[in-house]
Write a protein that holds these residues in place. Structure first.
Motif, mmCIF file in Angstrom:
data_model
loop_
_atom_site.group_PDB
_atom_site.id
_atom_site.type_symbol
_atom_site.label_atom_id
_atom_site.label_comp_id
_atom_site.label_asym_id
_atom_site.label_seq_id
_atom_site.Cartn_x
_atom_site.Cartn_y
_atom_site.Cartn_z
ATOM 1 N N TRP A 174 0.865 -1.458 -0.153
ATOM 2 C CA TRP A 174 0.063 -0.050 0.132
ATOM 3 C C TRP A 174 0.989 1.507 -0.142
ATOM 4 C CZ3 TRP A 174 -1.380 -3.269 3.838
ATOM 5 C CH2 TRP A 174 -0.349 -3.675 5.482
ATOM 6 N N ASP A 175 0.186 2.606 -0.903
ATOM 7 C CA ASP A 175 0.949 3.495 -0.383
ATOM 8 C C ASP A 175 0.399 4.246 -0.123
ATOM 9 O OD1 ASP A 175 2.380 5.784 -1.549
ATOM 10 O OD2 ASP A 175 3.343 4.640 -3.227
ATOM 11 N N LEU A 176 0.739 5.206 0.289
ATOM 12 C CA LEU A 176 -0.226 5.995 1.095
ATOM 13 C C LEU A 176 -0.884 7.542 0.351
ATOM 14 C CD1 LEU A 176 0.285 5.885 5.248
ATOM 15 C CD2 LEU A 176 -0.723 3.984 3.906
ATOM 16 N N ASP A 177 0.248 7.853 -0.695
ATOM 17 C CA ASP A 177 -0.002 8.584 -1.040
ATOM 18 C C ASP A 177 -0.474 8.478 -2.557
ATOM 19 O OD1 ASP A 177 2.008 10.797 -0.067
ATOM 20 O OD2 ASP A 177 3.690 9.843 -0.150
ATOM 21 N N ARG A 178 -0.947 7.604 -2.865
ATOM 22 C CA ARG A 178 -1.677 7.148 -3.785
ATOM 23 C C ARG A 178 -3.288 6.316 -3.724
ATOM 24 N NH1 ARG A 178 1.548 3.620 -8.134
ATOM 25 N NH2 ARG A 178 -0.410 3.610 -8.861
ATOM 26 N N THR A 228 8.394 -18.125 -4.595
ATOM 27 C CA THR A 228 8.967 -17.423 -6.573
ATOM 28 C C THR A 228 8.393 -16.313 -6.825
ATOM 29 O OG1 THR A 228 7.910 -19.408 -6.861
ATOM 30 C CG2 THR A 228 10.397 -19.617 -6.214
ATOM 31 N N HIS A 229 6.409 -16.986 -6.459
ATOM 32 C CA HIS A 229 5.981 -15.938 -6.981
ATOM 33 C C HIS A 229 4.893 -15.542 -5.932
ATOM 34 C CE1 HIS A 229 6.831 -18.259 -10.114
ATOM 35 N NE2 HIS A 229 6.783 -17.325 -11.226
ATOM 36 N N THR A 230 3.900 -14.418 -5.969
ATOM 37 C CA THR A 230 3.065 -13.968 -5.270
ATOM 38 C C THR A 230 1.937 -13.493 -6.172
ATOM 39 O OG1 THR A 230 3.076 -11.801 -4.778
ATOM 40 C CG2 THR A 230 5.071 -12.789 -3.846
ATOM 41 N N VAL A 231 0.173 -13.805 -4.578
ATOM 42 C CA VAL A 231 -0.700 -12.724 -5.196
ATOM 43 C C VAL A 231 -0.671 -11.767 -4.288
ATOM 44 C CG1 VAL A 231 -3.179 -13.222 -4.954
ATOM 45 C CG2 VAL A 231 -1.388 -15.261 -6.052
ATOM 46 N N LEU A 232 -0.535 -10.498 -5.227
ATOM 47 C CA LEU A 232 -1.275 -9.592 -4.801
ATOM 48 C C LEU A 232 -2.423 -8.945 -4.076
ATOM 49 C CD1 LEU A 232 0.935 -6.845 -6.333
ATOM 50 C CD2 LEU A 232 1.325 -7.296 -3.754
ATOM 51 N N VAL A 233 -3.115 -8.867 -2.703
ATOM 52 C CA VAL A 233 -4.752 -8.041 -2.663
ATOM 53 C C VAL A 233 -4.391 -7.620 -2.418
ATOM 54 C CG1 VAL A 233 -5.865 -9.726 -1.108
ATOM 55 C CG2 VAL A 233 -4.674 -11.474 -2.220
ATOM 56 N N GLN A 234 -5.929 -7.078 -2.422
ATOM 57 C CA GLN A 234 -6.708 -5.764 -2.554
ATOM 58 C C GLN A 234 -6.200 -5.309 -0.466
ATOM 59 O OE1 GLN A 234 -9.677 -5.989 -0.180
ATOM 60 N NE2 GLN A 234 -10.466 -4.357 -1.849
ATOM 61 N N SER A 235 -6.087 -4.233 -0.384
ATOM 62 C CA SER A 235 -5.877 -3.902 1.235
ATOM 63 C C SER A 235 -7.353 -1.909 0.805
ATOM 64 C CB SER A 235 -4.718 -2.988 1.188
ATOM 65 O OG SER A 235 -3.396 -3.999 0.827
ATOM 66 N N ALA A 236 -8.136 -2.520 0.089
ATOM 67 C CA ALA A 236 -8.191 -0.886 -0.027
ATOM 68 C C ALA A 236 -9.947 -1.001 -0.389
ATOM 69 C CB ALA A 236 -8.002 0.545 0.100
ATOM 70 N N ASP A 237 -11.130 -0.636 -0.288
ATOM 71 C CA ASP A 237 -12.256 -0.756 -1.391
ATOM 72 C C ASP A 237 -12.521 0.641 -1.934
ATOM 73 O OD1 ASP A 237 -12.624 -3.438 -0.199
ATOM 74 O OD2 ASP A 237 -14.530 -2.833 1.250
ATOM 75 N N ASN A 238 -11.210 0.281 -2.708
ATOM 76 C CA ASN A 238 -11.673 1.537 -3.569
ATOM 77 C C ASN A 238 -10.323 1.563 -4.570
ATOM 78 O OD1 ASN A 238 -8.396 2.439 -3.793
ATOM 79 N ND2 ASN A 238 -9.461 3.039 -1.329
ATOM 80 N N PHE A 239 -10.799 2.349 -6.379
ATOM 81 C CA PHE A 239 -10.484 1.900 -7.402
ATOM 82 C C PHE A 239 -8.663 2.070 -7.564
ATOM 83 C CE2 PHE A 239 -14.381 2.351 -9.361
ATOM 84 C CZ PHE A 239 -14.466 0.492 -9.097
ATOM 85 N N GLU A 240 -8.228 2.769 -6.667
ATOM 86 C CA GLU A 240 -6.811 3.670 -6.706
ATOM 87 C C GLU A 240 -5.481 2.688 -6.132
ATOM 88 O OE1 GLU A 240 -9.903 7.218 -6.728
ATOM 89 O OE2 GLU A 240 -9.841 5.369 -5.282
#
Length: 278
Positions: free
Chosen positions: A10-14, A46-58
């Motif tokens: 997550w990126d608090l600026d984005r 070797t691989h990962t699955v990124l999972v959402q951290s917020a209910d928004n499109f950003e």
């Protein structure tokens, strides 16, 4: 090959993360994939699955841009508003142009209504996923959340569901119920899977041990079998539980008694099949 089927950036600026703030000092900063990468390499992931951290499109756009920079990202679990099925369908159709988009998650545990997932409009949103052949990451934190899984299976028999964090079993508590019974009832659905991730008490995440999580992993192996269980590191939430290396080592210790084939399923094969990773 090892696949971490549950990690975040997550990126608090984005993007906006309403659950972060001064009351969550360990996590109230930006976490990048580059910060995680050395731990993945140390542990042979070797691989990962990124999972959402917020209910928004950003937040979803952030994950897509991170995946552009890091080929280790094999899949992305995005956000679409399930309670707005028309918007969800349009947005999902756009996102599925990227083959790395493999699933959807909403932060249902932050909804004041514990029965939110059963609302008619949300149910229609789940039908959107079902028709698209997209998986659903289910954040079942309360027993009531977990108790809804059989209903979801009945309503959506073709929807592949994965229960994040084993629905937070009562690690360190004196009573294993109702989780012990509810997880078996959820596992009775053949399209239901679960993640061995986030296995530490929410109120004292650094107090877990391999011994304390073993009964719950064993219960999950009993009711799901290794072919429906997958490993997730839950970084950076796991920094509160001792960090990536400690979490990986603890789970590896618990799984050490499995056969080579069963361990390979939990550490890679199940995630690859469930998310249909390339």
């Amino acid at each position: 090959m090892i696949i971490d089927a549950h990690q975040h950036v997550w990126d608090l600026d984005r993007a906006d993360y309403p659950w972060l703030g001064p009351e969550t000092p360990l996590w109230n900063r930006t976490f990048t994939f580059s910060e995680l990468k050395p731990a993945l390499e140390r542990n042979g992931v070797t691989h990962t699955v990124l999972v959402q951290s917020a209910d928004n499109f950003e937040d979803t756009q952030l994950m897509l841009s991170v995946a552009d920079q890091h080929p280790e990202v094999a899949g992305i679990v995005v956000y679409v508003p399930l309670e707005q099925p028309a918007i969800a369908e349009t947005r999902l159709t756009e996102l599925l142009q990227d083959p790395r988009v493999v699933g959807v998650r909403n932060l249902i545990h932050n909804q004041p209504d514990p029965d939110w997932i059963l609302r008619p409009e949300v149910d229609e949103g789940l039908s959107v996923l079902e028709r698209a052949g997209v998986t659903f990451d289910y954040v079942a934190v309360l027993p009531r959340h977990l108790g809804h899984v059989p209903t979801l299976v009945e309503r959506h028999p073709q929807l592949r569901i994965v229960i994040d964090h084993l629905s937070k079993p009562p690690i360190g508590a004196s009573d294993v119920e109702p989780w012990w019974t509810l997880i078996a009832e959820a596992a009775a659905g053949p399209t239901v899977f679960a993640k061995l991730s986030g296995l530490y008490p929410g109120d004292a995440p650094d107090t877990w041990t391999a011994t304390s999580i073993r009964p719950f992993v064993d219960r999950a192996l009993e009711v799901f079998g290794p072919q429906r269980l997958m490993y997730g590191g839950d970084w950076p939430i796991s920094v509160a539980a001792g960090g990536y290396d400690r979490v990986f080592a603890g789970l590896a210790e618990v799984l050490s008694g499995l056969s080579t084939a069963d361990r390979a399923a939990v550490l890679a094969g199940t995630a690859q099949r469930f998310y249909r990773l390339p």
